[in-house]
Write an enzyme that holds these catalytic residues in place. Structure first.
Site, mmCIF file in Angstrom:
data_model
loop_
_atom_site.group_PDB
_atom_site.id
_atom_site.type_symbol
_atom_site.label_atom_id
_atom_site.label_comp_id
_atom_site.label_asym_id
_atom_site.label_seq_id
_atom_site.Cartn_x
_atom_site.Cartn_y
_atom_site.Cartn_z
ATOM 1 N N ALA A 200 -14.389 -5.914 9.123
ATOM 2 C CA ALA A 200 -14.426 -4.694 8.316
ATOM 3 C C ALA A 200 -15.608 -4.722 7.349
ATOM 4 O O ALA A 200 -16.356 -3.745 7.217
ATOM 5 C CB ALA A 200 -13.121 -4.528 7.557
ATOM 6 N N ASP B 60 -18.304 -6.580 7.605
ATOM 7 C CA ASP B 60 -19.547 -6.577 8.380
ATOM 8 C C ASP B 60 -19.896 -5.166 8.842
ATOM 9 O O ASP B 60 -21.062 -4.764 8.824
ATOM 10 C CB ASP B 60 -19.412 -7.503 9.591
ATOM 11 C CG ASP B 60 -19.183 -8.952 9.190
ATOM 12 O OD1 ASP B 60 -19.640 -9.341 8.096
ATOM 13 O OD2 ASP B 60 -18.550 -9.683 9.972
#
Length: 304
Positions: free
Chosen positions: A251, A253
Site C-alpha cells: 500500500a 509503495d
C-alpha cells in the site's frame, strides 16, 4: 509524463494467508499460499509505471529462476531494466509475508542480491539519474548506493524522494541533507523522530523534527487516516479513501509510486498528488499480494 529512476529492491514474495498472526512457539495452519513479485523498490517502480511514468530501475537480482521471473514481470510494465545487474554470487532477494484476516501483515526479508551493488554501480548509471525528474530510494538496498545516487541527483538538479523503510533510527545526516522529500509511514516517522504519530497534530510535530534534520518536504502516511504533508507554506491532512482492506502489503509503495507520477518537481501540487496516491492505495489494499495488487491508471481514475 514524469521520468522516475528507482534505486531499490527486487524480491520474490512468498505469501501466507492466516486467520491470525502466529504466537512465539505456536504452530498454525495457513488458509492459502502463493508467490508474487515484490520488493519495495520494484513495487514503487511498478506503481509509477502503471500510473503513467517513464521508469528506470537500478538494482540487482541473482542469476537464478526467480531473478529471471522478476525481470520478465518488470519488463511487462515497460520499466527500463538497463540499470539492473544479474549477479552470480547471490540469489535473488526474497520476502516471506504473512497476512491475517484483518488485512495486517508481518514480513521477513532475505536481501540476497539486493545488497550486491554499491557506489560503483550507481556511478555507471549517472546518465539515467541525471535525466530524471525524481529519484526514489528505500532502505532495502545499501545506504551507500542511495547516497551516491542522491549526490548525482543533487548535482543535476533532480529531486530526491526517500522512503525510510525498513525503519532506521539513525539515518546518515548527509543522506537526509540530500533528500528533497521524505515519505515515512507513522511507524517509521516515530522511529526517526521519537514522536508517536496518531493524528494531524502529532504528524505536524514529527514533520517539524524531520525539517530540523535537513529535509525540506515531508509526507507522513497514517494508514486509514490518510497522509499529512508539510512543505513551506503548504501543509495539511489529505484523507484516505475508506475501503475494506484485505491485504496492506505494498500500500505504501503504491502511494509513493503513484504520487511520483503526478507530483510536479517544484512540489506545487502536493495535495492533488497525494489524493491521487490515496486513490491508488485504496485499490491496492482491496487485493492480495504486492505487485499483482497495484492498479493501473485507468482504474485509479475511476475511483470516486
Amino acid at each position: 509524463m514524469n521520468k522516475v529512476t528507482v534505486i531499490g529492491s527486487i524480491n520474490l514474495d512468498t505469501n501466507l494467508r492466516v486467520k491470525r498472526m502466529v504466537k512465539p512457539g505456536e504452530t498454525i495452519h495457513a488458509q492459502e499460499h502463493y508467490s508474487a513479485a515484490g520488493g519495495k523498490g520494484a513495487n514503487q517502480a511498478v506503481a509509477a509505471a502503471r500510473s503513467g511514468c517513464h521508469v528506470n530501475f537500478i538494482g540487482a537480482v541473482g542469476n537464478d529462476a526467480p531473478g529471471r521471473e522478476m525481470l520478465a514481470l518488470l519488463k511487462q510494465d515497460k520499466i527500463n531494466l538497463a540499470g539492473i545487474a544479474v549477479v552470480d554470487q547471490e540469489s535473488t532477494g526474497q520476502a516471506f509475508i504473512t497476512v491475517d484476516d484483518e488485512g495486517q501483515n508481518a514480513i521477513t526479508i532475505y536481501a540476497g542480491a539486493n545488497f550486491a551493488f554499491g557506489r560503483q554501480a550507481i556511478a555507471s548509471k549517472q546518465a539515467l539519474i541525471a535525466g530524471s525528474d525524481f529519484v526514489i530510494a528505500q532502505f532495502e538496498t545499501p545506504v551507500e548506493a542511495t547516497l551516491a545516487a542522491f549526490e548525482i541527483a543533487h548535482q543535476a538538479g533532480v529531486k530526491t524522494i526517500l522512503n525510510p523503510a525498513p525503519a532506521m533510527s539513525q539515518i546518515p545526516a548527509d543522506l537526509l541533507q540530500l533528500t528533497d522529500l521524505i515519505v515515512p509511514n507513522e511507524t517509521e516517522a516515530a522511529t526517526i523522530t521519537n514522536v508517536e504519530v496518531v493524528d494531524e497534530a502529532s504528524a505536524r510535530e514529527a514533520a517539524h523534527k524531520l525539517h530540523d534534520l535537513g529535509v525540506a518536504a515531508v509526507i507522513i502516511t497514517i494508514g486509514s487516516h490518510g497522509a499529512f504533508y508539510d512543505y513551506q507554506e503548504q501543509s495539511g491532512l489529505v484523507a484516505a479513501y475508506q475501503v475494506k482492506a484485505v491485504d496492506t502489503t505494498a500500500a505504501g509503495d503504491t502511494f509513493i509510486g503513484a504520487m511520483s507520477s503526478m507530483l510536479k518537481p517544484d512540489f506545487s501540487n502536493f495535495k492533488a498528488a497525494i489524493n491521487f496516491a490515496n486513490r491508488a492505495s485504496s485499490l491496492t489494499v482491496q487485493r492480495y499480494g504486492a505487485q499483482p495488487a497495484i492498479p493501473y491508471l485507468k482504474e485509479i481514475e475511476q475511483v470516486k
